[in-house]
Design a protein around this motif. Structure first.
Motif, mmCIF file in Angstrom:
data_model
loop_
_atom_site.group_PDB
_atom_site.id
_atom_site.type_symbol
_atom_site.label_atom_id
_atom_site.label_comp_id
_atom_site.label_asym_id
_atom_site.label_seq_id
_atom_site.Cartn_x
_atom_site.Cartn_y
_atom_site.Cartn_z
ATOM 1 N N THR A 203 36.278 49.637 58.085
ATOM 2 C CA THR A 203 35.324 48.534 58.055
ATOM 3 C C THR A 203 35.534 47.650 59.290
ATOM 4 N N PRO A 204 34.500 46.920 59.680
ATOM 5 C CA PRO A 204 34.657 46.022 60.829
ATOM 6 C C PRO A 204 35.791 45.004 60.647
ATOM 7 N N SER A 205 35.905 44.427 59.468
ATOM 8 C CA SER A 205 36.984 43.452 59.272
ATOM 9 C C SER A 205 38.349 44.138 59.275
ATOM 10 N N GLY B 226 37.404 35.001 60.137
ATOM 11 C CA GLY B 226 37.099 33.871 59.263
ATOM 12 C C GLY B 226 35.621 33.622 59.083
ATOM 13 N N SER B 227 34.786 34.315 59.858
ATOM 14 C CA SER B 227 33.345 34.118 59.720
ATOM 15 C C SER B 227 32.864 34.814 58.439
ATOM 16 N N PRO B 228 31.745 34.354 57.896
ATOM 17 C CA PRO B 228 31.250 34.952 56.638
ATOM 18 C C PRO B 228 31.057 36.461 56.711
ATOM 19 N N ALA B 229 30.570 36.951 57.854
ATOM 20 C CA ALA B 229 30.406 38.387 58.047
ATOM 21 C C ALA B 229 30.720 38.705 59.500
ATOM 22 N N PRO B 230 31.569 39.706 59.732
ATOM 23 C CA PRO B 230 31.855 40.049 61.133
ATOM 24 C C PRO B 230 30.575 40.308 61.910
ATOM 25 N N LEU B 231 30.597 39.960 63.188
ATOM 26 C CA LEU B 231 29.399 39.988 64.009
ATOM 27 C C LEU B 231 28.966 41.370 64.438
ATOM 28 N N PHE B 232 29.721 42.402 64.113
ATOM 29 C CA PHE B 232 29.303 43.752 64.499
ATOM 30 C C PHE B 232 29.377 44.674 63.331
#
Length: 152
Positions: free
Chosen positions: A81-83, A146-152
């Motif tokens: 997963t991106p995170s 820490g962002s609500p959804a990773p940007l990629f």
């Protein structure tokens, strides 16, 4: 829940302390040392403190980050997963930052022991500059995590 919050708080606090310390030494202390405006003892003291901040922060970041990764991720989500990729990127940056600070500090301390400052500071500069880049990278990755959804 309380343990996870405590782990996250300690992890974030020591990561910020570590990154800030590296950036301060690279941006403010190192140029003064290269210009000969610090005494070898003062420069050596700063380098020694940076080493201690690095060692303590690296240990606490490893323990708290390991706990958080173990509770928030499985092997599949960590590697798929991106995170999860961000966590692995953070681990690589963390290892690199610790190594760069230790190498730079060893280069600086070699000359400080001989009461020299300009040459040891110049020898340490590439390692501290790269460490500063890694510290910024860690802060960016932490912000993305820490962002609500990773940007990629």
């Amino acid at each position: 829940m309380v343990v996870d919050t405590a782990m996250y708080t300690v992890h974030t606090a020591f990561a910020a302390l570590w990154a800030g310390s590296v950036l301060f030494v690279a941006a403010a202390v190192l140029p003064l040392a290269i210009d000969g405006e610090l005494s070898p003892e003062a420069f050596g003291g700063v380098v020694s403190k940076l080493q201690w901040v690095t060692r303590i922060s690296a240990l606490l970041s490893f323990v708290t980050g390991g706990h958080l990764a173990g509770t928030l991720y499985s092997a599949e989500t960590l590697t798929g997963t991106p995170s999860g990729y961000l966590v692995l990127t953070m681990l690589a940056l963390w290892l690199g930052l610790a190594a760069l600070v230790e190498i730079g500090s060893a280069k600086a301390n070699r000359g400080v022991a001989e009461k020299k400052i300009r040459e040891p500071a110049r020898n340490a500069r590439p390692f501290y500059r790269l460490a500063a880049l890694f510290a910024v990278g860690l802060l960016v990755v932490a912000g993305l995590l820490g962002s609500p959804a990773p940007l990629f």
